[in-house]
Motif scaffolding. Structure first.
Motif, mmCIF file in Angstrom:
data_model
loop_
_atom_site.group_PDB
_atom_site.id
_atom_site.type_symbol
_atom_site.label_atom_id
_atom_site.label_comp_id
_atom_site.label_asym_id
_atom_site.label_seq_id
_atom_site.Cartn_x
_atom_site.Cartn_y
_atom_site.Cartn_z
ATOM 1 N N ARG A 1 6.917 -10.827 -5.968
ATOM 2 C CA ARG A 1 6.320 -10.397 -4.689
ATOM 3 C C ARG A 1 7.283 -10.700 -3.548
ATOM 4 N NH1 ARG A 1 1.625 -9.954 -1.252
ATOM 5 N NH2 ARG A 1 2.651 -9.130 0.597
ATOM 6 N N SER A 2 7.924 -11.860 -3.603
ATOM 7 C CA SER A 2 8.882 -12.234 -2.568
ATOM 8 C C SER A 2 10.050 -11.255 -2.530
ATOM 9 C CB SER A 2 9.398 -13.653 -2.829
ATOM 10 O OG SER A 2 10.445 -13.984 -1.943
ATOM 11 N N GLN A 3 10.566 -10.883 -3.686
ATOM 12 C CA GLN A 3 11.691 -9.948 -3.759
ATOM 13 C C GLN A 3 11.269 -8.544 -3.345
ATOM 14 O OE1 GLN A 3 14.996 -11.160 -4.463
ATOM 15 N NE2 GLN A 3 13.635 -12.845 -3.907
ATOM 16 N N TYR A 4 10.017 -8.197 -3.628
ATOM 17 C CA TYR A 4 9.508 -6.888 -3.220
ATOM 18 C C TYR A 4 9.463 -6.808 -1.693
ATOM 19 C CZ TYR A 4 6.682 -2.661 -3.010
ATOM 20 O OH TYR A 4 6.228 -1.387 -2.740
ATOM 21 N N ASP A 5 8.935 -7.850 -1.066
ATOM 22 C CA ASP A 5 8.861 -7.874 0.394
ATOM 23 C C ASP A 5 10.256 -7.838 1.020
ATOM 24 O OD1 ASP A 5 6.121 -8.154 -0.005
ATOM 25 O OD2 ASP A 5 5.927 -9.476 1.732
ATOM 26 N N LYS A 6 11.193 -8.534 0.408
ATOM 27 C CA LYS A 6 12.572 -8.552 0.903
ATOM 28 C C LYS A 6 13.167 -7.144 0.858
ATOM 29 C CE LYS A 6 17.066 -10.736 -0.092
ATOM 30 N NZ LYS A 6 17.787 -9.541 -0.599
ATOM 31 N N MET B 1 1.915 -2.318 -6.761
ATOM 32 C CA MET B 1 0.672 -3.030 -7.059
ATOM 33 C C MET B 1 0.816 -4.539 -6.904
ATOM 34 S SD MET B 1 0.919 -0.068 -8.564
ATOM 35 C CE MET B 1 1.075 0.371 -10.267
ATOM 36 N N ILE B 2 2.066 -5.019 -6.860
ATOM 37 C CA ILE B 2 2.309 -6.449 -6.688
ATOM 38 C C ILE B 2 1.747 -6.930 -5.354
ATOM 39 C CG2 ILE B 2 4.568 -6.197 -5.549
ATOM 40 C CD1 ILE B 2 3.941 -8.789 -8.248
#
Length: 227
Positions: free
Chosen positions: A116-121, A193-194
């Motif tokens: 999720r952190s990498q997705y937001d980044k 979906m994350i």
């Protein structure tokens, strides 16, 4: 019988049978998520859902099960009573153990948080494709795991395959072959979906803990240099 008859009558207007309705509901309760692009089966179920969405919502509301329908990326996720749902609040019904509640191990939870952190980044950097997915290598994921949580991916390939298969079942990631996850050079896709699976609050805690850890490390390094 009265409920069944009323339901059958309402479904008949959409040309859907009670059996087809039951198949859709059971799939949601069993998998907790339906993603149109996942397979032909889920494409059919998603399209069926669009025809009877109000009926599905009403039917599941009796059990206090709420649905998140993300029309942009064409998926539906079911949440049990008391669960945190983006944009919704449910203070009345407290969590309980049910089939909708995914039982995840610490390693799986750690990887999901980092994903999720990498997705937001990537979202901030605009590195998201037309389907809302983010491409990341296992090497980059492993580095992020170490930097954010001080953890590594499972060393045993059997454990690693099992974990990634679980995350794929939850529709959080996508990859072609299980053998791909054996190599650090392999790539996976983080699915949108994350965002609905990991709350912003959980992500904020991860960011705060990492920032606090980085500050402590910096202070320790500075003290060593001074003395």
């Amino acid at each position: 019988m009265i409920v069944t008859q009323s339901l059958e009558k309402a479904l008949s207007h959409e040309g859907i049978t009670l059996t087809e309705f039951s198949e859709l509901v059971l799939r949601l309760l069993d998998y907790s998520v339906i993603c149109r692009e996942e397979s032909q089966i889920e494409q059919n179920l998603y399209d069926r859902f669009l025809r009877v969405e109000p009926l599905i919502q009403d039917y599941l509301s009796v059990l206090h099960i709420r649905l998140l329908h993300e029309s942009q990326f064409q998926y539906i996720r079911a949440y049990p009573p008391g669960a945190e749902v983006p944009g919704m609040h449910d203070e009345q019904y407290q969590p309980f153990n049910s089939g909708l509640r995914q039982r995840l191990g610490q390693q799986e939870i750690a990887v999901i948080l980092v994903l999720r952190s990498q997705y937001d980044k990537s979202l901030r950097e605009g590195a998201v494709d037309d389907h809302g997915q983010v491409l990341i290598s296992l090497e980059a994921l492993s580095i992020a795991m170490h930097n954010l949580l001080g953890r590594s991916l499972p060393e045993l390939m059997s454990d690693r395959k099992r974990m990634f298969s679980k995350l794929r079942q939850l529709r959080l990631i996508q990859f072609s072959l299980e053998d791909e996850v054996e190599s650090a050079e392999a790539w996976i896709r983080i699915r949108p979906m994350i965002v609905s699976f990991v709350s912003d609050e959980a992500l904020a805690v991860l960011s705060h803990d990492n920032s606090h850890s980085t500050t402590q490390t910096s202070e320790t390094t500075t003290n060593r240099e001074v003395y």
